[in-house]
Design an enzyme around this catalytic site. Sequence first.
Site, mmCIF file in Angstrom:
data_model
loop_
_atom_site.group_PDB
_atom_site.id
_atom_site.type_symbol
_atom_site.label_atom_id
_atom_site.label_comp_id
_atom_site.label_asym_id
_atom_site.label_seq_id
_atom_site.Cartn_x
_atom_site.Cartn_y
_atom_site.Cartn_z
ATOM 1 N N GLY A 13 59.622 33.202 6.424
ATOM 2 C CA GLY A 13 59.471 34.318 5.483
ATOM 3 C C GLY A 13 60.627 35.254 5.673
ATOM 4 N N SER A 19 63.005 42.102 4.983
ATOM 5 C CA SER A 19 61.880 41.194 5.362
ATOM 6 C C SER A 19 61.276 41.567 6.735
ATOM 7 C CB SER A 19 62.074 39.629 5.439
ATOM 8 O OG SER A 19 62.555 39.307 4.156
ATOM 9 N N ASP A 64 59.337 25.285 1.073
ATOM 10 C CA ASP A 64 58.418 25.921 0.275
ATOM 11 C C ASP A 64 56.983 25.463 0.512
ATOM 12 O OD1 ASP A 64 56.426 26.257 -1.960
ATOM 13 O OD2 ASP A 64 57.983 26.043 -3.449
ATOM 14 N N VAL A 65 56.106 26.339 1.175
ATOM 15 C CA VAL A 65 54.804 26.222 1.852
ATOM 16 C C VAL A 65 53.740 25.578 0.759
ATOM 17 C CG1 VAL A 65 55.278 27.349 3.627
ATOM 18 C CG2 VAL A 65 54.059 28.566 1.677
ATOM 19 N N TYR A 155 45.966 46.347 -5.062
ATOM 20 C CA TYR A 155 46.115 45.152 -4.071
ATOM 21 C C TYR A 155 45.277 43.780 -4.358
ATOM 22 C CZ TYR A 155 48.032 43.453 0.607
ATOM 23 O OH TYR A 155 48.529 42.949 1.490
ATOM 24 N N LYS A 162 43.933 38.327 2.016
ATOM 25 C CA LYS A 162 44.170 38.711 3.408
ATOM 26 C C LYS A 162 42.807 38.805 4.269
ATOM 27 C CE LYS A 162 48.650 39.844 3.404
ATOM 28 N NZ LYS A 162 49.667 38.639 3.961
ATOM 29 N N ALA A 195 58.409 41.776 -1.316
ATOM 30 C CA ALA A 195 56.915 41.264 -1.524
ATOM 31 C C ALA A 195 56.223 42.700 -2.021
ATOM 32 C CB ALA A 195 56.226 40.860 -0.540
#
Length: 260
Positions: A13, A19, A64-65, A155, A162, A195
């Site tokens: 990340g 970050s 790239d996940v 959010y 989350k 982000a």
Amino acid sequence: MTLLKGKKALIFGIANKRSIAWGVAQAFQEQGATLGLSYAGEALKKRALPLAESIGVNFIEQCDVTEDGQIDSIAEKAKAEFGEIDILVHAIAFAKRDELSGPYYNTSREGFSMAMDISVYSFIALARAFQPIMRPGGSLLTMTYYGSDKVTGHYNIMGVAKAALESSVRYLARDFGPQEIRVNAISAGPIRTLAAAGIYGFRDMYSHFLETAPLKQHITPKDVGGAAVFLSSDLASKITGEILFVDSGYNIIGMSESEE
Ligand code: NAP
């Protein structure tokens, strides 16, 4: 400064020097860990590579996940480089910008799937891919936010993602426990990162935070790094399945004084 001496850590990340992953990387290095870093895509390479170089890290790989092949590939490369690893940090999330404003009921099917895939499933997929090379005493760590539990600004889908991520922490902690690997999350207060810039109204959220949080101090990636060191070190050897707040105490407040 040797809390992580002898431990090998892989951190996912890294977008830029703001970050959370970078704060964690610096803290880990200060505590003697051997590091590997990962960034999402070609666009971030020019930022990630100099950061890795600045702390003398040679293992810096793209992943790239959303691509199983890329996850398998980085797990193989990590095995070749490190043999086994002790710590995996997942500091990855994504939702389309237009899903982070307006009513939650406008969440699209595609936007829902994408946010859940990148922000939640990727943690499960990385845990599975790295399980064969995780050493007993190891730690899997992810990053969450209070919007999982309480409705927070715009959010929206990220809050729901989350919540799923935090639940995944508990299920993974159960799965990995017998292997003596711990799984935890840090719930950080708002930090100005790439982000965060995608969340509509983040600036208001950021200033409101200071009025409410008991410590009256913003959170930095370094603060998260400190907590990550603790949770990944042997000091936390009996802590698993937990969500640790690093939020200047914001989450304990029911109603702030300005609202009373
Ligand atoms: P960040 O610097 O933008 O990091 C997010 C990372 O996720 C970026 O490196 C991003 O790469 C990566 N990512 C997105 N899609 C990906 C994919 N398909 N494959 C691999 N990586 C991907 O922001 P951050 O604030 O440090 O976020 C790190 C974590 O902390 C996230 O889980 C976030 O939700 C959490 N968190 C942040 C805050 C805050 O206020 N900032 C508070 C609590 C928790 P791209 O830039 O290429 O998309």
